[in-house]
Structures are given as structure tokens and as C-alpha cells.
Motif scaffolding. Structure first.
Motif, PDB file in Angstrom:
ATOM      1  N   GLY A 185       0.795  -1.269  -0.089  1.00  0.00           N
ATOM      2  CA  GLY A 185       0.000  -0.030   0.042  1.00  0.00           C
ATOM      3  C   GLY A 185       0.899   1.261   0.024  1.00  0.00           C
ATOM      4  O   GLY A 185       0.432   2.179  -0.605  1.00  0.00           O
ATOM      5  N   SER A 186       2.032   1.553   0.696  1.00  0.00           N
ATOM      6  CA  SER A 186       2.896   2.558   0.669  1.00  0.00           C
ATOM      7  C   SER A 186       3.470   2.989  -0.424  1.00  0.00           C
ATOM      8  O   SER A 186       3.299   3.955  -1.007  1.00  0.00           O
ATOM      9  CB  SER A 186       3.571   2.423   2.228  1.00  0.00           C
ATOM     10  N   ILE A 187       4.000   1.833  -1.085  1.00  0.00           N
ATOM     11  CA  ILE A 187       4.505   2.005  -2.170  1.00  0.00           C
ATOM     12  C   ILE A 187       3.724   2.333  -3.494  1.00  0.00           C
ATOM     13  O   ILE A 187       4.178   3.300  -4.214  1.00  0.00           O
ATOM     14  CB  ILE A 187       5.551   0.617  -2.802  1.00  0.00           C
ATOM     15  N   MET A 188       2.669   1.607  -3.405  1.00  0.00           N
ATOM     16  CA  MET A 188       1.677   1.973  -4.574  1.00  0.00           C
ATOM     17  C   MET A 188       0.969   3.317  -4.331  1.00  0.00           C
ATOM     18  O   MET A 188       0.824   4.068  -5.324  1.00  0.00           O
ATOM     19  CB  MET A 188       0.559   0.905  -4.615  1.00  0.00           C
ATOM     20  N   TYR A 189       0.934   3.772  -3.290  1.00  0.00           N
ATOM     21  CA  TYR A 189       0.173   5.001  -3.131  1.00  0.00           C
ATOM     22  C   TYR A 189       1.344   6.162  -3.353  1.00  0.00           C
ATOM     23  O   TYR A 189       0.907   7.143  -3.816  1.00  0.00           O
ATOM     24  CB  TYR A 189      -0.100   5.070  -1.472  1.00  0.00           C
TER      25      TYR A 189
END
Length: 514
Positions: free
Chosen positions: A237-241
Motif C-alpha cells: 500500500g505505501s509503495i503503490m500510494y
């Protein structure tokens, strides 16, 4: 069709379906952890600030242009900065400089990395984010008992498919929600779907693996799916966001959830009603069993620690470590990896060394790890405490889930929907009480005191796991024992029967040794 008919009778494929369902459920559970705090900060605090006043003051149009070798005032440290190698910041050549305050710079230098501004907003956001995260567990807490009763009436297959449908709707809603209210509704909707998937999935596993040691191994593998979902959720989630956008991780999970629904249609046949063959023990009776309550308490308090970390740790990192967005999810990576190792390792090992002992050691390590979290000064300092926390929770979960099924076999009737509803209620109580109260405690006392409180609670509860060392089968519920006498041969005699008929050389040698 022949392959599907064979697969529907295979416990391993059923285990695979439950594994995937728990994986996707918990991937959605944790993928929002690094996204929600920064998304709300960006949309609400920075958006409101930029609409009210510009981020930097505009230079006055009537002010004369500063000489090329004048000194300027930094807006970040309030010290003057010399230009083009002049040693003095107060006197330009020929003494023709002007006052620094009269000439604000056109483009002041920005620092390479700074902590987020708006301390009061972040303090309030602790509470709001905690309530949003807790909404899923609160709804799941209310729905779980009804799902347990439903599985006893119609079986496990239809509730599993209902869980998939609701999870898909929740994931799509997360992708396109832009306000706190819509995100809150999506999180609550996820709680309903998670209740159907987890209660029906664990009850289905307990029914297809009646033998206690095999059930423990199967539960360990299924909890490995839960751990893998937690593992990939927050970093993904953190990388895609950070690099793609808010909707991207949720759309990927929605696509994978559709594949899980197709798998359930092929393997489980969710249109078929298959009620439990035995009458289930009432929930009220199970809740009066002290041994079930001890096991449920261990599940609740051990998971409460990581539940309190989810909304508070990212904001604490933003305030004290000035962490970039992509590090907020990676901070949970050591806990996820160690949880995956712990559940798979102790799914088998706990049966040999004693599940009560694994749970007691695990709860003590949970408390010690939580006490060490506030000592970290950067993301590297979080690796050890988070890894110990995840490994210890894996020890507790992989021990307590099989114990819940064993206790109803030993002391009640072998219908597993209600007892795993209680187990999931205990799990959800930790994830409901933790985030909802954690944000308020951080605002009142601070993050370190929150970790001290929940850490001491786990260490103090650990000795109660000793009560599960050898739970009695005949002390209570005398009215149920007549049913249990007829149920015990089904659960425990096949092991002896298998030793009598295939008498191999190894069996003969074992008998001679005896």
C-alpha cells in the motif's frame, strides 16, 4: 468435472481456499494503514491550509530588487545566508546592501526533508484514524455471533461466498472514496465481509480436519495466509500510494478478490446447504466456559498490541523520525515476516511442546517487544521490536486457534461455527479496543506510555495460559457429556484403528519395543 469432483472431497483444496480468503482479507486490512494518515493529512490539512493562505508570502510588488550580492533571510532557521562566497552575511561589498527583512527572497530554499507541520491536527488525527481502523473490528464484533449461528444452520459454503461478495464491494469503495465518511463506511463494510470469511473458513477447516494434530497443522497454514496478507499489505500500500496513486492498491486487490470468488465457485459449491450434523452448543454456554474465556483473552490481548500500533505508529514516525511515506508501511514488514514464520513453525511445534506453553511464552515476548518500540529513534530501531512482536503473536495465534476447536471437542459438542465466532470476536475486540482507545491515550499521555500500558498488560496475562495445560473433560456441563461420549470415538479412535490394520514392519518393531 472429474478433477473438480475429486477436489471438492480433498481437505487440502479446502485449506487452499481458506488460505486465499484470509490472505486477501488481511491484505485489505493492512493496506490502508500507511495510506489513510497521509491521505487525510494531504486532503484535509494541506488542502485547507492552501485554500486559506499561500504556503509562502508573495514579495511586495513595489519593493526594489535586491542587489545581486545581497544577503537573504532563511524562512526555516532565521539566519542570514551569504551568497557567492562572501564571508559576512551582514555587509555586501561597497556597503550598498539593504536590510534583509525589506527584501524577502523570491524562492526560499526548501529543506531536504522535514517533519509534518500541524501538531494539533496530527493529535486529533490519531483519534480519528483510530476510530476509522476500529470500525471494521467493531462491526465484525457485532456480526460474528450471528454468522456462527448461521453456519450451524446452513453450513460454511454460502457464508464464505457472501464474505467474498462483501469484501469485493468494500475494496472497490476504498478505491474511489475521497472523504473520511466514505472511508469509514468502506472500513465498516469490510468488517461484515471479514466476519463471514473468517468464521466460516476456520469452522470449515475444523470440520474437514477432525484429528487434533492435523487440525493444528492446518490452522497454522491457514494463519500463514493471514500472515502473508499482513506481510504484503502495508508495504504494498505505501509503495503503490507513493508512486502510482491511492486507488491503485485497492484495484489490484479487487481483481484478486474476483479470482478468489471464482475459486470458491469451483471448489465449495456455495449454492449447496449443508448444516452441521450435530446440535451446536449455545453461545451462552461456551461463554461460561472458563477455559474458552482464557483462550479468547489470550487472542484478544496479544493482538491488541499490534492493533494499537497500526494507527499510532505511522503518525509517531511522522512526528519524531520525519519519515517519508514509503517507510510508514515498511515499518510493519519485520512484524509481518516474523508472524508468517511463527505461525507456520509453531503450527506443528506447539503440539509437541504444549500449546499452553507456546502461548504463555508468546504473550510475554509480546509485552517485552512493545516496551522496546518507543526506544527506537529511526526505522532501523523498529526492526527488532516489531520482529519480536510478530513472531510472538504468531506463537499465540497458532496455538490458541486449535485449542478452541479442541475445547469444544473435549467439553462440548463438535460443532465449530460458534466457538470460532467467539475466537474471532476476541480477535476483533483487540482490534476494536486497540485503535479506538490508542489514539486517545496517545493524545493524553503520549505514545511511549501507550506501549508501556499494553506491554505490561500482556506480561501480566501470560501466566493464565498455564490453566490450558490439561483442561478437564468431566468437571462441568454434565448434561452435555452424554453427547460427548458418542462424539469421542469419531474424533480420536481412527488413529488407533489405523495402527491395527496396516501392520507393517515398523509397527511390529514398535510393538516389540513396547
Amino acid at each position: 468435472q472429474r478433477w473438480l469432483a475429486t477436489g471438492r472431497a480433498s481437505p487440502r483444496l479446502v485449506l487452499g481456499v481458506v488460505f486465499v480468503a484470509l490472505l486477501l482479507d488481511n491484505a485489505l486490512l493492512t493496506v490502508v494503514v500507511p495510506i489513510i494518515p497521509t491521505f487525510l493529512y494531504t486532503t484535509e490539512y494541506e488542502g485547507a491550509d492552501s485554500s486559506e493562505s499561500p504556503a509562502l508570502p508573495e514579495p511586495a510588488p513595489a519593493a526594489p530588487r535586491a542587489p545581486p550580492f545581497s544577503s537573504v533571510l532563511s524562512y526555516f532557521d532565521n539566519t542570514t545566508v551569504p551568497f557567492r562566497g562572501f564571508p559576512s552575511a551582514t555587509g555586501p561589498p561597497n556597503g550598498t546592501g539593504s536590510s534583509p527583512q525589506a527584501h524577502p527572497p523570491q524562492t526560499p530554499p526548501a529543506p531536504s526533508r522535514s517533519c509534518l507541520q500541524g501538531g494539533e491536527f496530527l493529535a486529533q488525527e490519531n483519534t480519528r484514524v483510530g476510530l476509522l481502523f476500529a470500525s471494521k473490528a467493531l462491526v465484525q464484533l457485532l456480526v460474528n455471533p450471528w454468522v456462527g449461528l448461521l453456519t450451524n444452520r446452513i453450513g460454511y459454503h454460502i457464508p464464505m461466498f457472501l464474505g467474498f461478495t462483501i469484501m469485493f464491494l468494500s475494496t472497490v469503495m476504498f478505491a474511489f472514496s475521497g472523504t473520511y465518511t466514505l472511508l469509514f463506511i468502506a472500513r465498516a463494510l469490510q468488517g461484515i465481509g471479514s466476519s463471514f470469511s473468517s468464521v466460516a473458513g476456520l469452522g470449515l477447516l475444523a470440520s474437514v480436519y477432525p484429528e487434533d494434530s492435523e487440525r493444528g497443522s492446518a490452522m497454522g497454514i491457514a494463519l500463514g495466509g493471514l500472515a502473508l496478507g499482513v506481510l504484503i499489505g502495508a508495504p504494498f500500500g505505501s509503495i503503490m500510494y507513493e508512486f502510482v496513486g491511492k486507488a491503485s492498491p485497492f484495484l489490484v486487490l479487487a481483481f484478486l478478490t474476483l479470482l478468489d470468488g471464482a475459486l470458491q465457485l469451483c471448489i465449495l459449491q456455495p449454492s449447496r446447504i449443508a448444516p452441521e450434523s450435530t446440535r451446536a452448543t449455545p453461545v451462552s454456554t461456551l461463554l461460561r466456559d472458563p477455559y474458552i474465556l482464557v483462550a479468547a483473552g489470550a487472542l484478544c490481548f496479544s493482538n491488541m498490541g499490534v492493533a494499537m500500533l497500526e494507527p499510532t505508529l505511522p503518525i509517531w514516525m511522522l512526528q519524531t523520525m520525519c519519515s517519508p511515506q514509503w517507510q510508514l508501511g515498511l515499518a510493519f514488514l519485520p512484524a509481518s515476516i516474523s508472524y508468517l514464520v511463527g505461525t507456520n513453525l509453531f503450527g506443528i511445534l506447539a503440539n509437541r511442546m504444549g500449546r499452553w506453553l507456546c502461548s504463555m511464552i508468546g504473550m510475554a515476548v509480546v509485552g517485552i517487544s512493545l516496551l522496546c518500540v518507543p526506544l527506537a529513534t529511526n526505522i532501523s530501531g523498529l526492526i527488532g521490536p516489531n520482529a519480536g512482536l510478530g513472531f510472538a503473536i504468531g506463537m499465540v495465534d497458532s496455538s490458541m486457534m486449535p485449542i478452541m476447536g479442541y475445547l469444544v471437542d473435549l467439553r462440548h459438542t463438535s460443532a465449530y461455527g460458534t466457538v470460532y465466532a467467539i475466537a474471532d470476536v476476541a480477535f476483533c475486540m483487540g482490534f476494536a479496543i486497540g485503535p479506538s482507545t490508542g489514539g486517545a491515550i496517545v493524545r493524553a499521555l503520549g505514545f511511549p506510555w501507550l506501549m508501556v500500558m499494553v506491554g505490561v498488560l500482556n506480561v501480566a496475562y501470560a501466566p493464565l495460559c498455564w490453566l490450558l495445560r490439561s483442561p478437564p473433560a468431566t468437571e462441568e456441563k454434565m448434561a452435555i457429556l452424554s453427547q460427548e461420549c458418542s462424539m469421542q470415538p469419531k474424533s480420536y479412535t481412527p488413529k488407533e484403528a489405523q495402527r491395527e490394520f496396516p501392520l507393517t514392519e515398523s509397527d511390529g518393531e514398535a510393538e516389540n519395543v513396547e
